[in-house]
Design a protein around this motif. Sequence first.
Motif, PDB file in Angstrom:
ATOM      1  N   THR A 231      -8.004  -1.369   2.227  1.00 50.48           N
ATOM      2  CA  THR A 231      -8.600  -0.356   1.282  1.00 50.48           C
ATOM      3  C   THR A 231      -7.425   0.606   0.667  1.00 50.48           C
ATOM      4  N   PRO A 232      -6.510   0.933   1.379  1.00 55.39           N
ATOM      5  CA  PRO A 232      -5.522   1.873   0.743  1.00 55.39           C
ATOM      6  C   PRO A 232      -4.620   1.189  -0.218  1.00 55.39           C
TER       7      PRO A 232
ATOM      8  N   TYR B 234     -10.707  -1.232   6.252  1.00 61.61           N
ATOM      9  CA  TYR B 234     -10.431   0.379   5.818  1.00 61.61           C
ATOM     10  C   TYR B 234      -9.197   0.945   6.239  1.00 61.61           C
ATOM     11  N   THR B 235      -8.423   0.498   7.120  1.00 62.00           N
ATOM     12  CA  THR B 235      -7.182   1.156   7.249  1.00 62.00           C
ATOM     13  C   THR B 235      -5.943   0.499   6.559  1.00 62.00           C
TER      14      THR B 235
ATOM     15  N   SER C  52       1.031  -1.217   0.069  1.00 64.93           N
ATOM     16  CA  SER C  52      -0.058   0.118   0.024  1.00 64.93           C
ATOM     17  C   SER C  52       0.823   1.314  -0.134  1.00 64.93           C
TER      18      SER C  52
ATOM     19  N   ASN D 260      -6.914   1.315  -3.632  1.00 68.22           N
ATOM     20  CA  ASN D 260      -6.927   2.473  -4.329  1.00 68.22           C
ATOM     21  C   ASN D 260      -6.056   2.675  -5.584  1.00 68.22           C
TER      22      ASN D 260
ATOM     23  N   VAL E 239      -1.900   4.604   6.732  1.00 62.65           N
ATOM     24  CA  VAL E 239      -1.074   3.242   7.027  1.00 62.65           C
ATOM     25  C   VAL E 239       0.050   3.685   7.962  1.00 62.65           C
TER      26      VAL E 239
ATOM     27  N   GLU F 272     -11.357  12.356   3.415  1.00 65.56           N
ATOM     28  CA  GLU F 272     -11.434  11.309   2.433  1.00 65.56           C
ATOM     29  C   GLU F 272     -12.914  11.294   1.626  1.00 65.56           C
TER      30      GLU F 272
ATOM     31  N   PHE G 207     -14.968   2.475   0.623  1.00 60.31           N
ATOM     32  CA  PHE G 207     -14.695   3.384   1.444  1.00 60.31           C
ATOM     33  C   PHE G 207     -16.181   3.729   2.526  1.00 60.31           C
TER      34      PHE G 207
ATOM     35  N   SER H 248      -4.217   9.504  -2.396  1.00 59.49           N
ATOM     36  CA  SER H 248      -3.173   8.683  -2.165  1.00 59.49           C
ATOM     37  C   SER H 248      -2.118   9.026  -0.942  1.00 59.49           C
TER      38      SER H 248
ATOM     39  N   ASN I 262       0.916   3.660  -3.147  1.00 59.43           N
ATOM     40  CA  ASN I 262       0.366   5.114  -3.246  1.00 59.43           C
ATOM     41  C   ASN I 262       1.681   6.111  -3.486  1.00 59.43           C
TER      42      ASN I 262
ATOM     43  N   ASP J 280      -4.053   7.949   2.279  1.00 62.13           N
ATOM     44  CA  ASP J 280      -3.885   6.541   2.393  1.00 62.13           C
ATOM     45  C   ASP J 280      -2.554   6.206   2.950  1.00 62.13           C
TER      46      ASP J 280
END
Length: 326
Positions: free
Chosen positions: A292-293, A288-289, A48, A296, A84, A121, A261, A77, A52, A80
């Motif tokens: 998901t990043p 989601y932490t 991730s 994207n 993280v 976001e 999201f 990005s 990003n 994200d």
Amino acid sequence: YFSICSITPAEIMEKSNITTDFILLGLFNHTRPHLFLFIVVMTIAIASLNGNALMLLLILLDPRFHTPMYFLLSQLSLMDIMLVSTIVPKMAADYLTDKKSISPAACGLQIFVSLTLGGGESFLLAAMSYDRYVAVCHPLRYPVLMSWQLCLRMTVGSWFLGAMDGIMQAAATLSFPFCRAHEIDHFFCEAPMLVRLACADTSVFENVMYICCVLMLLVPFSLILTSYSLILSAVLHMHTTEACRKAFSTCSSHLSVVGLFYGAAIFIYMRPKSSRSANNDKVVSAFYTIFTPVLNPLIYSLRNSEVKGSLKRWLRKCANVKPQQT
């Protein structure tokens, strides 16, 4: 004998200050299956960060991407990366060292950053949906309706609204006395989990927090639905297959990110209190932490021919430079 929560407020504050640090129980146990899952999660987190960061680098270096659309994507990005970086290193250190304590200041910082980035976001995705609406429905007026000045205002507004939500909820959450064991059944400090430890009546705060989260999620989501309703109406009136295909290609990536999201955010913050469980919250929070990043940049790169073309040109350029240096 009196229960600990029946003592005076002064004694509560005194007892709550005996143990200043909270204990994060974490996401994994020290078993072989959980060790494997920990390695998987760390691999995804590193991917991730790299994905990003690469997206940010491509947008920064390629002049073709110096447009409002890709500037908004670069902010996504950046959010994200920050999310993280705030959550995963602490989780990994706790698991590897078995030292799971976190100070109230660090706990408050995690709450602030996670809510700032989550709220930011949410509004950023609304700004991106407006950008897609203008690109599809008013392409000739795009430079006017989506000017750099408006783009910067929407970006600053997204960060500002997210930060205001983060400051208020972090300050209010940590203002409660904690007279129970300071053990948080989570892998990072999240406001709903921390409020459960408070030795005070938190009903008013929980109701306000619920209303605040509804507004932070549903207001941008309604704007997104409005934008895509107008886009769908415009697409249905297009007479060529190529125009429809291009419109769907432009919007499908953003819709995928919106679904990921809002699905996770609504599950965490908008469920009734009676239906919550610590294990479910931890799994969805990890989604989601951490997960998901990493999705994207994959969604936007694999479904965007311009990004793939820029990446190929950059890789060819790097390959041509290395032989000359050796």
